[in-house]
Structure formats: structure tokens, C-alpha cells
Design a protein around this motif. Structure first.
Motif, PDB file in Angstrom:
ATOM      1  N   LYS A  48      40.293  35.875  46.692  1.00 45.16           N
ATOM      2  CA  LYS A  48      41.667  36.380  46.758  1.00 45.16           C
ATOM      3  C   LYS A  48      42.579  35.402  47.478  1.00 45.16           C
ATOM      4  O   LYS A  48      43.695  35.140  47.033  1.00 45.16           O
ATOM      5  N   SER A  49      42.118  34.894  48.596  1.00 50.81           N
ATOM      6  CA  SER A  49      42.981  34.001  49.369  1.00 50.81           C
ATOM      7  C   SER A  49      43.230  32.696  48.610  1.00 50.81           C
ATOM      8  O   SER A  49      44.310  32.124  48.680  1.00 50.81           O
ATOM      9  N   ILE A  50      42.214  32.250  47.864  1.00 51.26           N
ATOM     10  CA  ILE A  50      42.403  31.039  47.049  1.00 51.26           C
ATOM     11  C   ILE A  50      43.478  31.279  45.997  1.00 51.26           C
ATOM     12  O   ILE A  50      44.410  30.486  45.829  1.00 51.26           O
ATOM     13  N   LEU A  51      43.346  32.390  45.302  1.00 49.57           N
ATOM     14  CA  LEU A  51      44.293  32.687  44.231  1.00 49.57           C
ATOM     15  C   LEU A  51      45.687  32.951  44.792  1.00 49.57           C
ATOM     16  O   LEU A  51      46.689  32.531  44.217  1.00 49.57           O
ATOM     17  N   ASP A  52      45.728  33.632  45.920  1.00 48.45           N
ATOM     18  CA  ASP A  52      47.020  33.906  46.550  1.00 48.45           C
ATOM     19  C   ASP A  52      47.734  32.608  46.914  1.00 48.45           C
ATOM     20  O   ASP A  52      48.902  32.428  46.635  1.00 48.45           O
ATOM     21  N   SER A  53      46.977  31.709  47.540  1.00 46.40           N
ATOM     22  CA  SER A  53      47.620  30.479  48.012  1.00 46.40           C
ATOM     23  C   SER A  53      47.996  29.578  46.841  1.00 46.40           C
ATOM     24  O   SER A  53      48.896  28.758  46.947  1.00 46.40           O
ATOM     25  N   ASN A  66      24.605  50.923  46.347  1.00 44.65           N
ATOM     26  CA  ASN A  66      23.892  50.126  45.372  1.00 44.65           C
ATOM     27  C   ASN A  66      24.613  48.792  45.211  1.00 44.65           C
ATOM     28  O   ASN A  66      25.791  48.770  44.898  1.00 44.65           O
ATOM     29  N   PRO A  67      23.916  47.684  45.442  1.00 50.42           N
ATOM     30  CA  PRO A  67      24.601  46.388  45.373  1.00 50.42           C
ATOM     31  C   PRO A  67      25.245  46.134  44.013  1.00 50.42           C
ATOM     32  O   PRO A  67      26.237  45.433  43.921  1.00 50.42           O
ATOM     33  N   ARG A  68      24.664  46.688  42.990  1.00 47.97           N
ATOM     34  CA  ARG A  68      25.226  46.451  41.661  1.00 47.97           C
ATOM     35  C   ARG A  68      26.608  47.080  41.522  1.00 47.97           C
ATOM     36  O   ARG A  68      27.423  46.634  40.761  1.00 47.97           O
ATOM     37  N   LEU A  69      26.828  48.141  42.299  1.00 43.72           N
ATOM     38  CA  LEU A  69      28.115  48.823  42.234  1.00 43.72           C
ATOM     39  C   LEU A  69      29.190  48.099  43.038  1.00 43.72           C
ATOM     40  O   LEU A  69      30.364  48.346  42.885  1.00 43.72           O
ATOM     41  N   SER A  70      28.741  47.232  43.923  1.00 46.82           N
ATOM     42  CA  SER A  70      29.722  46.582  44.785  1.00 46.82           C
ATOM     43  C   SER A  70      30.210  45.272  44.188  1.00 46.82           C
ATOM     44  O   SER A  70      30.966  44.543  44.793  1.00 46.82           O
ATOM     45  N   ARG A  71      29.755  44.959  43.016  1.00 45.60           N
ATOM     46  CA  ARG A  71      30.197  43.742  42.328  1.00 45.60           C
ATOM     47  C   ARG A  71      31.591  43.947  41.755  1.00 45.60           C
ATOM     48  O   ARG A  71      31.876  44.985  41.187  1.00 45.60           O
ATOM     49  N   VAL A  72      32.449  42.996  41.960  1.00 43.30           N
ATOM     50  CA  VAL A  72      33.777  43.103  41.378  1.00 43.30           C
ATOM     51  C   VAL A  72      34.036  41.916  40.456  1.00 43.30           C
ATOM     52  O   VAL A  72      33.404  40.878  40.557  1.00 43.30           O
ATOM     53  N   GLU A  73      34.966  42.122  39.584  1.00 46.11           N
ATOM     54  CA  GLU A  73      35.313  41.118  38.598  1.00 46.11           C
ATOM     55  C   GLU A  73      36.739  40.665  38.829  1.00 46.11           C
ATOM     56  O   GLU A  73      37.633  41.483  39.022  1.00 46.11           O
ATOM     57  N   PHE A  74      36.963  39.393  38.775  1.00 52.76           N
ATOM     58  CA  PHE A  74      38.314  38.864  38.876  1.00 52.76           C
ATOM     59  C   PHE A  74      38.832  38.519  37.492  1.00 52.76           C
ATOM     60  O   PHE A  74      38.120  37.923  36.686  1.00 52.76           O
ATOM     61  N   LEU A  75      40.066  38.907  37.247  1.00 59.06           N
ATOM     62  CA  LEU A  75      40.703  38.566  35.983  1.00 59.06           C
ATOM     63  C   LEU A  75      41.991  37.805  36.260  1.00 59.06           C
ATOM     64  O   LEU A  75      42.751  38.181  37.144  1.00 59.06           O
ATOM     65  N   VAL A  76      42.194  36.752  35.519  1.00 56.57           N
ATOM     66  CA  VAL A  76      43.443  35.990  35.642  1.00 56.57           C
ATOM     67  C   VAL A  76      44.031  35.803  34.255  1.00 56.57           C
ATOM     68  O   VAL A  76      43.352  35.997  33.247  1.00 56.57           O
ATOM     69  N   SER A  77      45.284  35.414  34.223  1.00 58.76           N
ATOM     70  CA  SER A  77      45.890  35.172  32.921  1.00 58.76           C
ATOM     71  C   SER A  77      45.232  33.946  32.287  1.00 58.76           C
ATOM     72  O   SER A  77      44.754  33.048  32.978  1.00 58.76           O
ATOM     73  N   LYS A  78      45.211  33.944  30.980  1.00 55.83           N
ATOM     74  CA  LYS A  78      44.543  32.884  30.237  1.00 55.83           C
ATOM     75  C   LYS A  78      45.050  31.502  30.656  1.00 55.83           C
ATOM     76  O   LYS A  78      44.288  30.566  30.784  1.00 55.83           O
ATOM     77  N   GLU A  79      46.358  31.432  30.880  1.00 52.20           N
ATOM     78  CA  GLU A  79      46.955  30.139  31.242  1.00 52.20           C
ATOM     79  C   GLU A  79      46.456  29.631  32.588  1.00 52.20           C
ATOM     80  O   GLU A  79      46.359  28.438  32.814  1.00 52.20           O
ATOM     81  N   ASP A  80      46.153  30.564  33.471  1.00 54.47           N
ATOM     82  CA  ASP A  80      45.763  30.173  34.828  1.00 54.47           C
ATOM     83  C   ASP A  80      44.263  29.979  34.980  1.00 54.47           C
ATOM     84  O   ASP A  80      43.796  29.528  36.011  1.00 54.47           O
ATOM     85  N   GLU A  91      41.941  27.982  33.852  1.00 57.28           N
ATOM     86  CA  GLU A  91      41.391  26.654  34.126  1.00 57.28           C
ATOM     87  C   GLU A  91      41.621  26.255  35.579  1.00 57.28           C
ATOM     88  O   GLU A  91      40.704  25.849  36.280  1.00 57.28           O
ATOM     89  N   THR A  92      42.854  26.395  36.008  1.00 58.20           N
ATOM     90  CA  THR A  92      43.211  26.061  37.389  1.00 58.20           C
ATOM     91  C   THR A  92      42.399  26.890  38.364  1.00 58.20           C
ATOM     92  O   THR A  92      41.819  26.364  39.321  1.00 58.20           O
ATOM     93  N   ALA A  93      42.346  28.189  38.096  1.00 61.93           N
ATOM     94  CA  ALA A  93      41.651  29.088  39.006  1.00 61.93           C
ATOM     95  C   ALA A  93      40.160  28.768  39.068  1.00 61.93           C
ATOM     96  O   ALA A  93      39.559  28.780  40.140  1.00 61.93           O
ATOM     97  N   THR A  94      39.581  28.465  37.910  1.00 65.35           N
ATOM     98  CA  THR A  94      38.162  28.143  37.876  1.00 65.35           C
ATOM     99  C   THR A  94      37.862  26.915  38.730  1.00 65.35           C
ATOM    100  O   THR A  94      36.918  26.897  39.513  1.00 65.35           O
ATOM    101  N   GLU A  95      38.698  25.905  38.603  1.00 61.08           N
ATOM    102  CA  GLU A  95      38.496  24.682  39.389  1.00 61.08           C
ATOM    103  C   GLU A  95      38.586  24.970  40.877  1.00 61.08           C
ATOM    104  O   GLU A  95      37.757  24.519  41.658  1.00 61.08           O
ATOM    105  N   LEU A  96      39.593  25.734  41.253  1.00 60.21           N
ATOM    106  CA  LEU A  96      39.794  26.053  42.665  1.00 60.21           C
ATOM    107  C   LEU A  96      38.589  26.792  43.233  1.00 60.21           C
ATOM    108  O   LEU A  96      38.146  26.522  44.343  1.00 60.21           O
ATOM    109  N   ILE A  97      38.071  27.706  42.445  1.00 58.52           N
ATOM    110  CA  ILE A  97      36.971  28.521  42.941  1.00 58.52           C
ATOM    111  C   ILE A  97      35.673  27.730  42.980  1.00 58.52           C
ATOM    112  O   ILE A  97      34.885  27.853  43.909  1.00 58.52           O
ATOM    113  N   GLN A  98      35.489  26.882  41.998  1.00 58.16           N
ATOM    114  CA  GLN A  98      34.262  26.081  41.973  1.00 58.16           C
ATOM    115  C   GLN A  98      34.189  25.155  43.182  1.00 58.16           C
ATOM    116  O   GLN A  98      33.127  24.873  43.700  1.00 58.16           O
ATOM    117  N   GLU A  99      35.351  24.707  43.633  1.00 57.17           N
ATOM    118  CA  GLU A  99      35.377  23.831  44.798  1.00 57.17           C
ATOM    119  C   GLU A  99      34.853  24.523  46.043  1.00 57.17           C
ATOM    120  O   GLU A  99      34.311  23.892  46.928  1.00 57.17           O
TER     121      GLU A  99
END
Ligand SMILES: [Zn+2]
Length: 112
Positions: A52-57, A81-95, A97-105
Motif C-alpha cells: 500500500k505504501s509503495i502504491l500510495d507514494s 485461517n491463513p488462506r482467508l487472510s490473503r488479499v489481492e491487489f488490483l491496479v489499473s491496466k495502465e499502471d 507495469e510500473t506497479a509490478t516493478e516497484l513491488i518486485q524491487e
């Protein structure tokens, strides 16, 4: 033709949405339709906070799916249950690539 309420698309000839009883419009008010795609999963609340903080910034608009579980039990996740605590992040299609790079870092470990 589109229903302004439920955003369903209908074939020509239909003028009223059978679901909402709303008159259909030619185009939806927001011309720029943003398509959201899945960015990544977050296995735990601390990772969620980091992402969240990565995407926010980076000023990237995002949705979090399944977060209620984490927020609801925040702090006492061991009882859930740990499986229930998993969340999914969704971003706009345009973003994505950028978001993936930021998170991978910042990802501590890489799968594959
Ligand atoms: Zn409708």
C-alpha cells in the motif's frame, strides 16, 4: 447501449435495463473506463501495508480485495485461517507495469 446504474452493456433495441429499470444511455458517463487487473497477492498484513505504501507514494490507484478479513482480525491473525487472510491487489491496466516493478524491487524473496 449501457445501463448507467449497473454498467451492463445491452444490444441495440433495448432501451431500459431489465435489472434496474433504468433508461439506457449510449455511453457511460465516465468515458475513460479504467480496467483493473490483478497486481499481486499479499500473504499477510505487513506485506499489505508495504505494498500500500509503495502504491500510495507512487500515486497509483489501487483496489484491495479480501482486505476485510485482515482488518477484521488484525492483530490476532493466528486465530484465523491463513488462506482467508490473503488479499489481492488490483491496479489499473495502465499502471500495472510500473506497479509490478516497484513491488518486485521490495519483494524480499522471489518465487521461481
Ligand atoms: Zn442496470
Amino acid at each position: 447501449m449501457f445501463c448507467p446504474k449497473c454498467k451492463s452493456e445491452f444490444v441495440k433495441g433495448i432501451t431500459i435495463c431489465p435489472e434496474c429499470n433504468e433508461p439506457l444511455v449510449k455511453e457511460l458517463p465516465e468515458n475513460k473506463f479504467v480496467e483493473f487487473v490483478k497486481l499481486c497477492d499479499s500473504p499477510n498484513p505487513s506485506m499489505t501495508a508495504i505494498i500500500k505504501s509503495i502504491l500510495d507514494s507512487a500515486d497509483i490507484q489501487y483496489f484491495v480485495r479480501g482486505e476485510n478479513m485482515q482488518t477484521l482480525f488484525g492483530g490476532c491473525l493466528e486465530f484465523t485461517n491463513p488462506r482467508l487472510s490473503r488479499v489481492e491487489f488490483l491496479v489499473s491496466k495502465e499502471d500495472k507495469e510500473t506497479a509490478t516493478e516497484l513491488i518486485q524491487e521490495t519483494e524480499p524473496e522471489k518465487e521461481e
